[in-house]
Design a protein around this motif. Structure first.
Motif, PDB file in Angstrom:
ATOM      1  N   ASP A 141     -54.698 117.662 195.727  1.00  0.00           N
ATOM      2  CA  ASP A 141     -53.866 116.684 196.433  1.00  0.00           C
ATOM      3  C   ASP A 141     -54.738 115.580 197.039  1.00  0.00           C
ATOM      4  N   ILE A 142     -55.875 115.980 197.613  1.00  0.00           N
ATOM      5  CA  ILE A 142     -56.779 115.006 198.231  1.00  0.00           C
ATOM      6  C   ILE A 142     -57.347 114.084 197.154  1.00  0.00           C
ATOM      7  N   ILE A 143     -57.730 114.661 196.012  1.00  0.00           N
ATOM      8  CA  ILE A 143     -58.251 113.853 194.916  1.00  0.00           C
ATOM      9  C   ILE A 143     -57.183 112.883 194.416  1.00  0.00           C
ATOM     10  N   SER A 144     -55.950 113.352 194.308  1.00  0.00           N
ATOM     11  CA  SER A 144     -54.856 112.489 193.839  1.00  0.00           C
ATOM     12  C   SER A 144     -54.625 111.325 194.801  1.00  0.00           C
ATOM     13  N   MET A 145     -54.649 111.600 196.123  1.00  0.00           N
ATOM     14  CA  MET A 145     -54.447 110.533 197.105  1.00  0.00           C
ATOM     15  C   MET A 145     -55.592 109.531 197.053  1.00  0.00           C
ATOM     16  N   LEU A 169     -55.340 105.315 198.516  1.00  0.00           N
ATOM     17  CA  LEU A 169     -54.982 105.424 199.934  1.00  0.00           C
ATOM     18  C   LEU A 169     -56.239 105.385 200.788  1.00  0.00           C
ATOM     19  N   SER A 170     -56.116 104.790 201.978  1.00  0.00           N
ATOM     20  CA  SER A 170     -57.280 104.646 202.849  1.00  0.00           C
ATOM     21  C   SER A 170     -57.691 105.995 203.429  1.00  0.00           C
ATOM     22  N   GLU A 171     -58.917 106.033 203.911  1.00  0.00           N
ATOM     23  CA  GLU A 171     -59.450 107.252 204.524  1.00  0.00           C
ATOM     24  C   GLU A 171     -58.591 107.690 205.705  1.00  0.00           C
ATOM     25  N   ASP A 172     -58.145 106.719 206.534  1.00  0.00           N
ATOM     26  CA  ASP A 172     -57.336 107.046 207.710  1.00  0.00           C
ATOM     27  C   ASP A 172     -56.026 107.720 207.317  1.00  0.00           C
ATOM     28  N   VAL A 173     -55.398 107.234 206.246  1.00  0.00           N
ATOM     29  CA  VAL A 173     -54.125 107.804 205.813  1.00  0.00           C
ATOM     30  C   VAL A 173     -54.319 109.239 205.320  1.00  0.00           C
ATOM     31  N   VAL A 219     -64.109 111.202 196.749  1.00  0.00           N
ATOM     32  CA  VAL A 219     -63.538 111.486 198.068  1.00  0.00           C
ATOM     33  C   VAL A 219     -64.620 111.194 199.110  1.00  0.00           C
ATOM     34  N   THR A 220     -64.278 110.461 200.156  1.00  0.00           N
ATOM     35  CA  THR A 220     -65.280 110.032 201.132  1.00  0.00           C
ATOM     36  C   THR A 220     -65.765 111.199 201.986  1.00  0.00           C
ATOM     37  N   ASP A 221     -66.959 111.003 202.576  1.00  0.00           N
ATOM     38  CA  ASP A 221     -67.516 112.032 203.452  1.00  0.00           C
ATOM     39  C   ASP A 221     -66.634 112.255 204.679  1.00  0.00           C
TER      40      ASP A 221
END
Length: 287
Positions: free
Chosen positions: A35-39, A44-48, A81-83
């Motif tokens: 799900d995180i990879i899909s977003m 989508l921004s990191e904050d979202v 995916v960001t740190d």
């Protein structure tokens, strides 16, 4: 088996199947690495993404199922995916709120006292009127003639000058009550009330002397000081009352930072002289 029993068994199976279907449909979908990879791939921004993770985490531990093993982290990084997101996946608990600790000295908030802002105030009825202060910067030499005619036996003096023959700050009472809100580390004893010498285009007061037999010294002449009484009434706040009524003229509260606030003409001292620095809170008592 009778027809009735067959119908009963069939109905029971249908009810059980329906109940299982309802239970299965009510199970929440867990938030996973995919799900995180899909977003992330959606842009989508990191904050979202972090907000989504924390909202799911707040719903309960069963609402998220992240693989944060070394292999799981490799897959997340490979998917860009960001740190910041990965850190929240590892620990979704929000950080504690920042506690701001005041470093300044406590202030007294009292409607019967002036506002907690450094300055000199006089009380006009129920109102506190600020008397703005100014740094002592302009100075001129006085007493040249006396020194000349006594062959240098009399000292010369430094006079601080204020522009204009009259202050813009008018105090309407000859026996006014003043309040001081002093800087941290000072007290009312660092202030003196003095009478200013009025000239045609300026006002002045002595802030030091040099040369002569008595040598030099910093401060205001003692005979220019007006008696006042101060009472500590709040944190860094003092009420000042006058020892006598003020006659119409020019006055000021002087907060000096020289060797002394006032000088009395003691013998000896530094022949090269001195001069006090500080702030003057000037006002006029009108006719």
């Amino acid at each position: 088996m009778s027809k009735r029993r067959c119908l009963t068994l069939l109905l029971s199976l249908l009810l059980a199947s329906s109940a299982w279907g309802q239970d299965g449909g009510s199970l929440p979908k867990r938030l996973t690495n995919q799900d995180i990879i899909s977003m992330t791939q959606l842009g989508l921004s990191e904050d979202v993404i972090i907000a989504k993770i924390r909202a799911a985490s707040a719903a309960g531990a069963d609402a998220i199922s992240f693989d944060t093993s070394v292999d799981g982290l490799k897959a997340l990084k490979a998917a860009n995916v960001t740190d910041g997101v990965i850190k929240v996946m590892i620990n979704p608990t929000p950080p504690p709120p920042t506690i701001v600790t005041a470093t300044s000295t406590p202030m007294t908030i009292d409607p019967n006292l002036p506002p907690p802002e450094v300055g000199v105030y006089w009380k006009d009825g129920a109102n506190f009127v600020l008397i703005p202060g100014q740094a002592v910067t302009n100075a001129k030499v006085g007493g040249k003639a006396g020194s000349f005619f006594t062959d240098g036996l009399r000292n010369q003096h430094w006079d601080a000058t204020l522009n204009g023959p009259t202050s813009n700050n008018r105090v309407k009472e000859s026996h006014a009550v003043f309040y001081l809100y002093v800087p941290d580390g000072t007290s009312a004893s660092d202030y003196i009330l003095i009478k200013l010498n009025k000239k045609s285009d300026h006002r002045e007061f002595q802030i030091g002397s040099f040369g002569g037999v008595s040598g030099g010294k910093s401060g205001v002449k003692k005979d220019k000081e007006i008696e006042i009484k101060s009472e500590h009434v709040g944190i860094r706040t003092y009420r000042v009352t006058l020892g006598e009524d003020l006659k119409p003229g020019e006055y000021g509260f002087f907060m000096g930072s020289g060797q002394s606030a006032t000088m009395s003409g003691a013998m000896g001292g530094n022949r090269s002289g001195g001069a006090a620095a500080g702030r003057i809170y000037d006002f006029t008592i009108p006719e």
